[in-house]
Design an enzyme around this catalytic site. Structure first.
Site, PDB file in Angstrom:
ATOM      1  CG  ASP A   1      -2.160   0.640   1.163  1.00 20.58           C
ATOM      2  OD1 ASP A   1      -2.456   1.177   0.089  1.00 20.58           O
ATOM      3  OD2 ASP A   1      -2.924   0.607   2.154  1.00 20.58           O
TER       4      ASP A   1
ATOM      5  CD  GLU B   1     -11.944   1.102   3.472  1.00 21.62           C
ATOM      6  OE1 GLU B   1     -10.893   1.072   2.814  1.00 21.62           O
ATOM      7  OE2 GLU B   1     -11.963   1.275   4.704  1.00 21.62           O
TER       8      GLU B   1
HETATM    9  O1  KIV Z   1      -4.697  -0.376   4.597  1.00 27.23           O
HETATM   10  C1  KIV Z   1      -5.439  -1.351   4.413  1.00 27.23           C
HETATM   11  O2  KIV Z   1      -5.350  -2.369   5.109  1.00 27.23           O
HETATM   12  C2  KIV Z   1      -6.430  -1.248   3.352  1.00 27.23           C
HETATM   13  C3  KIV Z   1      -7.441  -2.330   3.233  1.00 27.23           C
HETATM   14  C4  KIV Z   1      -8.257  -2.481   4.415  1.00 27.23           C
HETATM   15  C5  KIV Z   1      -8.214  -2.236   1.976  1.00 27.23           C
HETATM   16  O3  KIV Z   1      -6.412  -0.307   2.614  1.00 27.23           O
END
Ligand code: KIV
Length: 263
Positions: free
Chosen positions: A82, A181
């Site tokens: 991410d 989400e």
């Molecule tokens: O940061 C995260 O864990 C997320 C997910 C929950 C989609 O973005």
């Protein structure tokens, strides 16, 4: 078999896709051993593990550190890193540079970025330069200061239309899948039916092509209240609390270590 972004994309219509977050080698190996094909090193790291109140303070260095640990814990699962707040928002050049660091330094297979149509050019650039992208629309926690809280998105018809356009734009730009989400289940299903890439829902209903949850929420580790969309598949918090309390009292009473645990 090593999971790739293309293989995850090809699961649409074949079977539902289970995805989970993990933040270190131990939890990532548990996720992979359960047969889960994709591990998301979410910036939820900040709240789930690092003690921040939001995901905003999470840094590139923290994400690289934890993504590298996850990479050491899995063999075949797809590893999605991410991209943290402000590691991609300022420019496409910065997004390319930081996405490259995830693939080169932390052995990620793909990155996730938040945002819909307005991120299409960035997603396209990443994909054209060899970085598979997981999109993320609906509730986007990195924009929580601007949107004013963790609320269900797409409730009005205008917002729902915008989200549909965002989903289409993310697909057009070349994302291999998109996280939806916190949107009403009906909208989650409509978007899933309209796209040819998989939708991965979190609070977006059963009509999505897959689901993702935060590992510590699913395991009930924290003992804090969780959002409505979380199902606790285990409630570990009281078990851990009891084990730790028993350890303390046995150390203090001298019951531990007994002969059994002594050389
Ligand atoms: O940061 C995260 O864990 C997320 C997910 C929950 C989609 O973005």
């Amino acid at each position: 078999m090593k999971w790739t972004a293309a293989k995850i994309k090809a699961l649409k219509g074949e079977r539902k896709i289970a995805m989970l977050t993990a933040y270190d080698a131990l939890t990532a190996s548990l996720v992979e051993d359960a047969g889960i094909p994709a591990v998301l090193v979410g910036d939820s790291l900040g709240m789930a593990v690092l003690g921040y109140e939001t995901t905003l303070p999470v840094s590139m260095e923290e994400m690289l550190h934890h993504t590298a640990a996850v990479s050491r814990g899995v063999t075949n699962a797809l590893i999605i890193a991410d991209m943290p707040f402000m590691s991609y928002q300022p420019s496409i050049a910065m997004a390319l540079e930081n996405a490259g660091r995830f693939l080169k330094e932390a052995r990620a297979d793909a990155v996730k970025i938040e945002g819909g149509a307005f991120r299409a050019e960035m997603i396209e650039s990443l994909v054209k330069n060899g970085v598979p992208v997981l999109g993320h629309i609906g509730l986007t926690p990195q924009s929580v200061k601007e949107t004013g809280g963790y609320k269900v998105q797409g409730k009005t018809s205008e917002q729902a239309r915008q989200l549909m356009d965002d989903a289409m734009a993310v697909e057009q730009a070349g994302a291999f899948a998109v996280v939806l989400e916190c949107v009403p289940a009906e909208l989650g299903e409509m978007i899933s039916n309209a796209l040819s890439i998989p939708t991965i829902g979190i609070g977006a209903g059963a009509g999505c092509d897959g689901q993702v949850l935060v590992l510590t929420d699913l395991l009930g580790v924290s003992g804090k209240p969780a959002p409505k969309f979380v199902k606790k598949f285990a409630t570990l918090h009281p078990l851990i609390a009891e084990a730790l309390a028993t350890y303390k009292s046995e150390v203090e009473s001298g019951a531990f270590p007994s002969d059994e645990h002594t050389y």
